[in-house]
Design an enzyme around this catalytic site. Structure first.
Site, PDB file in Angstrom:
ATOM      1  CB  ALA A 188      -0.963   0.009   1.190  1.00  0.00           C
ATOM      2  NE  ARG A 189       3.628   2.652  -4.951  1.00  0.00           N
ATOM      3  CZ  ARG A 189       3.612   1.470  -5.575  1.00  0.00           C
ATOM      4  NH1 ARG A 189       3.553   0.350  -4.862  1.00  0.00           N
ATOM      5  NH2 ARG A 189       3.642   1.394  -6.885  1.00  0.00           N
TER       6      ARG A 189
END
Length: 211
Positions: A188-189
Site C-alpha cells: 500500500a506504498r
C-alpha cells in the site's frame, strides 16, 4: 503507452529500526551481500549525482568498487563528473535493487583516494579495461567510433613495448557519508525508511521517516 498505470506492489520484507545495525556502513555491507547472494544484475551499480557550475543536477550510473569508511569508485579525472566533483566536492549516490525491493540513498563529501590505492585497483583490472582508460578522452566530443578504434590500436601498439601503468588522469574517489537512508518497499506504498545521520562526534543517529 500507459505509463501512469504501471504499478508494482511491494510486500517482501519489513525494515525495523531496532533490528538494523547501529553502523550504517555495516548495514550497507549486509544488504550488498544479500544482493550479491541473490545474483542481482550488477548490484554495485549506483546512480551518482553531482552539481554543475550552473548549480544544475548532473547524474549518471557508475560502479561501486569498494566500501571502507566511505564508498569508492573510479573514473577519468578529466571527465565531466570529475570536474564537477573537484569544483564542488559533494555528491549523492543511490542504489536500487528492484529484486530485493530495496533502495539506499547516500549523501556526503567526496575526496580523491591515494595514488597507491588507484594504482592497486588499476593494475587489477583486465588488460582491455586498462587500455580503455588510456584510449578514451572521456566526456570530450569525438568525430566518430572509428576515432576510438584507432586510438585503441595506437595504445595497444604503444604498450606492447612499454610498461602499462595507470594514466595520471585516471583514479578513484571516495564519498564520505554524512547521511544514509535505507528504504524497504512495503504494501500500500507504506514503505519503511530508516535514516542515519552522522554527528559531530562521529556517532550515528537513527530515525524512521514517513514514506
Amino acid at each position: 503507452m500507459k505509463i501512469a498505470g504501471l504499478r508494482k506492489e511491494y510486500s517482501s520484507k519489513i525494515l525495523e529500526i531496532n533490528k538494523v545495525d547501529s553502523n550504517p556502513i555495516e548495514q550497507f555491507k549486509s544488504w550488498m551481500k544479500e544482493s550479491i547472494d541473490a545474483r542481482i544484475n550488477e548490484p554495485n551499480a549506483m546512480h551518482l549525482s553531482t552539481v554543475t557550475p550552473e548549480n544544475r543536477p548532473s547524474s549518471r550510473i557508475v560502479l561501486l568498487k569498494g566500501v571502507d569508511l566511505g564508498f569508492v569508485f573510479f573514473t577519468n579525472y578529466q571527465s565531466k563528473k570529475s570536474q564537477e566533483l573537484l569544483a564542488n566536492p559533494f555528491a549523492a549516490i543511490t542504489f536500487f535493487w528492484a529484486e530485493m525491493e530495496r533502495q539506499v540513498r547516500i549523501e556526503g563529501s567526496v575526496e580523491k583516494i591515494s595514488e597507491a590505492e588507484s594504482d592497486e585497483y588499476f593494475l587489477s583490472r583486465p588488460l582491455e579495461s586498462q587500455i580503455g582508460a588510456w584510449t578514451s578522452p572521456q566526456s570530450e566530443e569525438i568525430p566518430d567510433r572509428d576515432f576510438l578504434e584507432k586510438r585503441k590500436e595506437a595504445m595497444e601498439a604503444r604498450f606492447a613495448s612499454e610498461e602499462l601503468k595507470r594514466p595520471p588522469h585516471w583514479g578513484g574517489f571516495r564519498l564520505m557519508p554524512e547521511k544514509i537512508e535505507f528504504w524497504q518497499g512495503g504494501p500500500a506504498r507504506l514503505h519503511d525508511r530508516i535514516l542515519y545521520t552522522l554527528m559531530p562526534d562521529s556517532s550515528w543517529t537513527l530515525k524512521r521517516l514517513a514514506p
